[in-house]
Design an enzyme around this catalytic site. Structure first.
Site, PDB file in Angstrom:
ATOM      1  N   HIS A  48      -8.249  14.642   2.114  1.00  0.00           N
ATOM      2  CA  HIS A  48      -9.516  15.368   2.227  1.00  0.00           C
ATOM      3  C   HIS A  48     -10.407  15.067   1.040  1.00  0.00           C
ATOM      4  CE1 HIS A  48      -8.843  18.614  -0.801  1.00  0.00           C
ATOM      5  NE2 HIS A  48      -7.567  18.472  -0.482  1.00  0.00           N
ATOM      6  N   ASP A  97      -7.517  16.509  -6.643  1.00  0.00           N
ATOM      7  CA  ASP A  97      -7.459  17.314  -5.416  1.00  0.00           C
ATOM      8  C   ASP A  97      -8.749  17.154  -4.628  1.00  0.00           C
ATOM      9  OD1 ASP A  97      -6.680  19.108  -3.492  1.00  0.00           O
ATOM     10  OD2 ASP A  97      -6.979  20.879  -4.739  1.00  0.00           O
ATOM     11  N   GLU A 119     -10.403  20.980   4.180  1.00  0.00           N
ATOM     12  CA  GLU A 119      -9.025  21.384   3.875  1.00  0.00           C
ATOM     13  C   GLU A 119      -8.962  22.579   2.947  1.00  0.00           C
ATOM     14  OE1 GLU A 119      -5.237  21.527   1.647  1.00  0.00           O
ATOM     15  OE2 GLU A 119      -7.270  21.233   0.877  1.00  0.00           O
ATOM     16  N   GLU A 120      -9.908  22.659   2.027  1.00  0.00           N
ATOM     17  CA  GLU A 120      -9.855  23.726   1.026  1.00  0.00           C
ATOM     18  C   GLU A 120     -10.042  25.117   1.626  1.00  0.00           C
ATOM     19  OE1 GLU A 120      -8.712  23.403  -1.741  1.00  0.00           O
ATOM     20  OE2 GLU A 120      -9.099  21.409  -2.535  1.00  0.00           O
ATOM     21  N   GLU A 146      -2.069  14.501  -0.982  1.00  0.00           N
ATOM     22  CA  GLU A 146      -2.282  15.523  -2.003  1.00  0.00           C
ATOM     23  C   GLU A 146      -1.647  15.035  -3.309  1.00  0.00           C
ATOM     24  OE1 GLU A 146      -3.776  18.403  -2.251  1.00  0.00           O
ATOM     25  OE2 GLU A 146      -4.285  18.950  -0.187  1.00  0.00           O
ATOM     26  N   HIS A 186      -8.473  23.069  -9.095  1.00  0.00           N
ATOM     27  CA  HIS A 186      -9.413  24.160  -8.828  1.00  0.00           C
ATOM     28  C   HIS A 186      -9.969  24.767 -10.124  1.00  0.00           C
ATOM     29  CE1 HIS A 186      -7.847  25.026  -4.459  1.00  0.00           C
ATOM     30  NE2 HIS A 186      -7.989  23.738  -4.713  1.00  0.00           N
TER      31      HIS A 186
END
Length: 413
Positions: A110, A139, A173-174, A198, A381
């Site tokens: 993603h 990510d 995806e998140e 990932e 994140h």
């Protein structure tokens, strides 16, 4: 571009060349190709990291795809742009390569991130010799770029002993892949195996289990009133919400089992008004699906016991991904990956974490899946997100060799 990563790749190659003859040896063709691909791989990573593409930023997603699609077309992939299945999300891309073997491989990655527009301007892609930094660098743009680079490597080496390789690059995806659920369900059922890019966990692991995720939303309805003239006429939704959030004290905040954490909190929009509406989101992570039922029941029971009179509490849920449980199919793929890595004189470990992913959907459909195959990273994140540059070439070698092996001998479903 910092040139030190290139020097690091040369050092890694020299170290591998010094491995005793009695030890396992890497496939020289693939290792040489992976090492040679490193500068272009990092240059491509810099390009895509330096494009804001938070979930819901359809224009940003399109810009990332505009960089990646020509790379895939150049190696003969057919490209299908698939509209998102939910409003406000970027289009997804499905790239297909057809070979002469029997394995049908699905790769999922993603390009959406958790960062808002403007983040790139504040902290663009950079390296310090050991790590690369930037929004989404691990990510999961690092993994997507690795997948694209691996497909180019196979093309240049004329490796076609697979029935098909499909790369899905998705844009939501998140938030649980609401824009691709039907598409993923179709693709995983057509595949013999799913590989997810990932990031690998430190120090150097692939992911063999993941928690499932869901969000519980608490919505409190109260009554507005002037906060100075007649506060007694109001029914404070924020005060009741604080009481309801106390239910969280019954559950762990961290650990390898069930966790529940407060993530968003909203109440009121004027400082002189008793708020009549307040909401909170509780992010829940579970190892087994039934664990979610227990925590949901706890919040539903608490909603019946308000302390602010005449307030009403609604409890709703938004599912994301199911758990990826420990299973034999994933373990076999992990062992295969470990054997490939051992050829490099490196140890690949296995791990699990609370970050949900599409591999859980593959496993639930009966398709063997292995996750965490991207470069090693951390700080996800957050402003601390990084990618370990020392992992780039070994992980590319691992991924390319795994594609070749699974193309020739896919796992039984």
């Amino acid at each position: 571009m910092d040139c030190r990563p290139i020097a690091l790749a040369v050092a890694v190659t020299a170290l591998l060349a010094a491995t005793p003859l009695s030890a396992a040896r890497p496939d020289a063709r693939i290792l040489d190709a992976a090492t040679a691909a490193r500068p272009a791989q990092l240059a491509l990573l810099e390009k895509v990291v330096n494009i804001d593409s938070g979930t819901g930023d359809a224009a940003g997603a399109a810009k990332v795809m505009a960089v990646l699609i020509p790379e895939l077309k150049a190696i003969g992939a057919t490209i299908e742009t698939v509209s998102a299945e939910a409003p406000g999300l970027g289009d997804n891309v499905v790239a297909r390569l057809t070979g002469k073997g029997k394995g049908r491989i699905l790769i999922i990655g993603h390009v959406d991130t958790v960062f808002p527009a403007g983040t790139v301007a504040e902290r663009p892609f950079r390296t310090d010799g050991a790590r690369a930094y930037g929004p989404g660098v691990s990510d999961e743009k690092g993994g997507v770029v690795q997948a694209v680079t691996a497909l180019r490597l196979l093309h240049d080496l004329r490796e076609t002993n697979y029935a098909s390789i499909v790369l899905l690059i998705e844009t939501s995806e998140e938030t649980g892949s609401p824009g691709t659920r039907k598409l993923i369900d179709t693709l995983v059922r057509q595949a013999d195996v799913e590989l997810n890019v990932e990031p690998g966990d430190a120090p150097d692991a692939v992911t063999v289990w993941r928690k499932g995720s869901a969000t519980i939303r608490l919505t409190v309805h109260g009554r507005a009133a002037h906060a100075g003239v007649a506060p007694q006429d109001g029914r404070n939704a924020a005060a009741e919400l604080i009481h309801q959030i106390g239910t969280l004290d019954r559950f762990p905040r961290s650990g390898e089992g069930l966790t529940a954490n407060l993530t968003t909190l909203r109440a009121g929009d004027r400082v002189n008004v008793i708020p009549d509406l307040a909401t909170a989101d509780i992010n829940v992570r579970v190892r087994t699906a039934d664990q979610f039922d227990g925590i949901l029941s706890a919040f539903q029971a608490a909603a019946q016991q308000t302390i602010v009179p005449d307030t009403k509490v609604d409890v709703s849920t938004t599912p994301s991904f199911p758990p990826l449980p420990n299973n034999q199919a994933t373990d076999r793929l992990a062992a295969q990956a470990q054997a490939i890595y051992a050829d490099l004189g490196l140890a690949l470990t296995t791990a699990g974490n609370g970050g949900a992913s599409e591999s859980a959907l593959a496993a639930a459909a009966g398709t063997p899946a292995l996750d965490g195959l991207g470069p090693v990273g951390g700080g996800f994140h957050s402003v601390r997100e990084y990618l370990e540059l020392s992992s780039v070439t070994p992980r590319l070698y691992l991924f390319a060799k795994l594609l070749i092996q699974l193309g020739a001998n896919p796992p039984a479903k």
